[in-house]
Design an enzyme around this catalytic site. Sequence first.
Site, PDB file in Angstrom:
ATOM      1  N   CYS A  90       0.801  -1.218   0.000  1.00 10.59           N
ATOM      2  CA  CYS A  90       0.000   0.000   0.000  1.00 10.59           C
ATOM      3  C   CYS A  90       0.838   1.274   0.000  1.00 10.59           C
ATOM      4  O   CYS A  90       0.410   2.295  -0.530  1.00 10.59           O
ATOM      5  CB  CYS A  90      -0.983   0.003   1.161  1.00 10.59           C
ATOM      6  SG  CYS A  90      -0.255   0.088   2.795  1.00 10.59           S
ATOM      7  N   HIS A 165      -2.491   1.498   7.154  1.00 12.64           N
ATOM      8  CA  HIS A 165      -2.716   1.599   5.708  1.00 12.64           C
ATOM      9  C   HIS A 165      -2.412   3.015   5.217  1.00 12.64           C
ATOM     10  O   HIS A 165      -2.658   3.999   5.925  1.00 12.64           O
ATOM     11  CB  HIS A 165      -4.172   1.236   5.414  1.00 12.64           C
ATOM     12  CG  HIS A 165      -4.534   1.248   3.969  1.00 12.64           C
ATOM     13  ND1 HIS A 165      -3.890   0.475   3.026  1.00 12.64           N
ATOM     14  CD2 HIS A 165      -5.484   1.944   3.290  1.00 12.64           C
ATOM     15  CE1 HIS A 165      -4.434   0.686   1.845  1.00 12.64           C
ATOM     16  NE2 HIS A 165      -5.398   1.583   1.981  1.00 12.64           N
TER      17      HIS A 165
END
Length: 324
Positions: A90, A165
């Site tokens: 990510c 994230h």
Amino acid sequence: MSDEESSGWELTESDPGVFTELLKSLGVPYIVDDLCSLDPESLYALQPLHALIFLFKWLPSAGSEPSSTAGQYDSDFPGFFAQQTVNNACATIAVINALGNIPSLPSGPQLADLMSFTTGMDPQTCGMAVTSADWLREAHNALSPPSAISLDGLGLPKKTEDAYHFVVYIPVMGSVYELDGLKPYPVRHGEYEEFGEGWLKTAREVIERRIGTYPAGALEFSLLALRDDPLPALNAQLEHQRQSGRYSEASATLVKIGNENSKRERWSFENSLRRHNHIGLVYALLLGLAKAGLLQPAAENARQVMRERIARRREMGDGDMEEE
């Protein structure tokens, strides 16, 4: 996604030196800086600023439909968007999603070819193409090498850790967008005014609302700024000030250049530590402590320190940081 679906992508840190080194490997003459504040003065000092990279603790509800106050999906997004199709990617997906929406982006040939190759692809296929690029995975992993110690087969209990994230906020075609590789489409947060703070005002308000959903005093997020490298402009400014005899201003510019160079030296040193395998050093230290009869006391002290650290984390509600 399971661990097997990481496809060789390793975890990365939310560190400006790591991101700047990644940009360098992509042939992009930008840097990434920490943002300790979202106030207009702090953001203005980093101009030109191309994108904001936001790290937050991921929750299962984060993948649900955005509310009307948190933007709206844009299935007709006019720019570049790649979904995250493997674990641990990510950070690089966020960077690529940002770079893919910067007009006239200067970059290396490999990144330029990747951007050209993915033109017209849907988000999922685009994400698969990006994460299948061996050279990009190698650049991503360069500062996060796999652990040299494996605990598999020891029968140790599985530990549930918090997942973190990365997403990116960026201006595209007059609107501020949130590009989250775990979502099906980019999230549009509305138009922005070209004057004043521009797109950063809208982005700041969106991020502040998101931070406001955390408990007071929570430290479960960080913010990075993708910006032009200030050194070329500072060096040109210094030369002009010297030629025009403005020596007091030149002294102030020299301080800024010195601060920037010191920051790059620190990044370089920290990145060299990330690349180095310290297993041999650790083994030698443990062996030396054992021979001196100091290993057992050191182990007991370490256990006590860890117990105190765990107690503090439980009080604060923190956990170990891991990417989704």
